[in-house]
Enzyme design. Sequence first.
Site, PDB file in Angstrom:
ATOM      1  N   ASN A  64       7.861  -3.383   3.746  1.00 59.70           N
ATOM      2  CA  ASN A  64       9.092  -2.793   3.201  1.00 59.70           C
ATOM      3  C   ASN A  64       8.933  -1.298   2.912  1.00 59.70           C
ATOM      4  OD1 ASN A  64       7.337  -3.534   1.083  1.00 59.70           O
ATOM      5  ND2 ASN A  64       9.015  -3.610  -0.403  1.00 59.70           N
ATOM      6  N   ASP A  97       0.685  -9.019  -4.939  1.00 58.65           N
ATOM      7  CA  ASP A  97       1.946  -8.268  -4.975  1.00 58.65           C
ATOM      8  C   ASP A  97       1.759  -6.980  -5.775  1.00 58.65           C
ATOM      9  OD1 ASP A  97       4.575  -7.602  -4.443  1.00 58.65           O
ATOM     10  OD2 ASP A  97       5.410  -8.803  -6.064  1.00 58.65           O
ATOM     11  N   LEU A 150       0.812  -1.217   0.000  1.00 55.05           N
ATOM     12  CA  LEU A 150       0.000   0.000   0.000  1.00 55.05           C
ATOM     13  C   LEU A 150       0.843   1.264   0.000  1.00 55.05           C
ATOM     14  CD1 LEU A 150      -2.822  -0.940   2.548  1.00 55.05           C
ATOM     15  CD2 LEU A 150      -3.002  -0.806   0.057  1.00 55.05           C
ATOM     16  N   ARG A 151       2.159   1.125   0.268  1.00 57.66           N
ATOM     17  CA  ARG A 151       3.048   2.272   0.447  1.00 57.66           C
ATOM     18  C   ARG A 151       2.588   3.084   1.668  1.00 57.66           C
ATOM     19  NH1 ARG A 151       6.275  -0.809  -2.401  1.00 57.66           N
ATOM     20  NH2 ARG A 151       6.145  -0.596  -4.672  1.00 57.66           N
ATOM     21  N   HIS A 175       4.777 -14.848  -4.187  1.00 58.05           N
ATOM     22  CA  HIS A 175       4.819 -14.506  -5.609  1.00 58.05           C
ATOM     23  C   HIS A 175       5.746 -15.440  -6.401  1.00 58.05           C
ATOM     24  CE1 HIS A 175       8.370 -12.489  -4.122  1.00 58.05           C
ATOM     25  NE2 HIS A 175       7.718 -11.424  -3.699  1.00 58.05           N
ATOM     26  N   HIS A 219      10.414 -13.821   0.370  1.00 58.20           N
ATOM     27  CA  HIS A 219      10.771 -13.430  -0.996  1.00 58.20           C
ATOM     28  C   HIS A 219      11.899 -14.367  -1.412  1.00 58.20           C
ATOM     29  CE1 HIS A 219      11.391 -10.323  -4.285  1.00 58.20           C
ATOM     30  NE2 HIS A 219      12.412 -11.155  -4.434  1.00 58.20           N
TER      31      HIS A 219
END
Length: 342
Positions: free
Chosen positions: A41, A246, A16-17, A173, A135
């Site tokens: 992140n 993602d 979502l930032r 992902h 990841h």
Amino acid sequence: MTTLTITRPDDWHLHLRDGDVLTDTVRDSGRYNGRALIMPNLVPPVTTTEQALSYRERIQAENKSDSFAPLMSLYLTEKTTSEEIRKAKATGHIVAAKLYPAGATTNSDSGVSDIKKVYPILKTMQEEGMLLLIHGEVTTHDVDIFDREKTFLDTVLAPIVNDFPELKIVLEHITTKDAADFVKNAGPNVAATITAHHLLFNRNHMLVGGIKPHFYCLPILKRNTHQQALVEAATSGNPKFFLGTDSAPHAKDKKEAACGCAGSYTAHASIELYAEVFENEGKLENLEAFASFNGPDFYNLPRNTDTITLVKEAWIAPETMAFGNDFVVPIRAGEAVEWLVK
């Protein structure tokens, strides 16, 4: 007119930032998702319980949907403590910790360089029932970017699975047949998310006829044989695979640049794009399990109880969408999307 009613879906991997863009990203993802697992992140990364809960409050301040709720995650570092894991788990809002190999993707510089250094934390997570999200790429310069995932499976993930047999792990992902096969063959505590863009596209879409920067994401799109393996896994009905978009927005000028950022934006049409994949495979009957059942079942959370309805009605995705004071170019910009959520 073809319609499909399914239990309200969830998104188990979402970016979502932060800051003024939350107004737009929360709106797009909250339209029909019940829950979304928010990636940590940011800059600086979300490494503590307090940071995660504060981020959740900022998201909720922009959340206009009664049916949407963010689930939070911690950014795992070599300085993470067992006490922090236990504190996070106790909140009920933080359901996982995310392992980023240092330098693997956007804002991953604080990630893990030596997996053995976080083994004590993985032990605590196993004991506490905190999920590990991964990841799955190595980042050493001697490994080709298209081989990073396969190398990670062999050298990092296989030992983790062996050493922590009760730890629930989501390989995020996935992009290769190797990863799909690894998850299928692993025990019941290993699952994977798959994005819509890795199901719809391969590296030819990104590279043939000119570079298409909005297809550039990490892990990078692979060859079509890997794409087909992902499609088979996603549409098969196997409960180990579930929806994680993602969706990762960057401003238009940050993508269309000499050194563009990695990430594709799909939150504007995620379930619609997945529906295309399942319809093309003649497996629409399996979409609900992939989108709405397999994720909460793996996380030991209740399934959503309400529904959404998709209609087979084409619409044109916008060329650009608001992203704070900037714009983001979504996947399928200016092109038809075959399904519509009513």
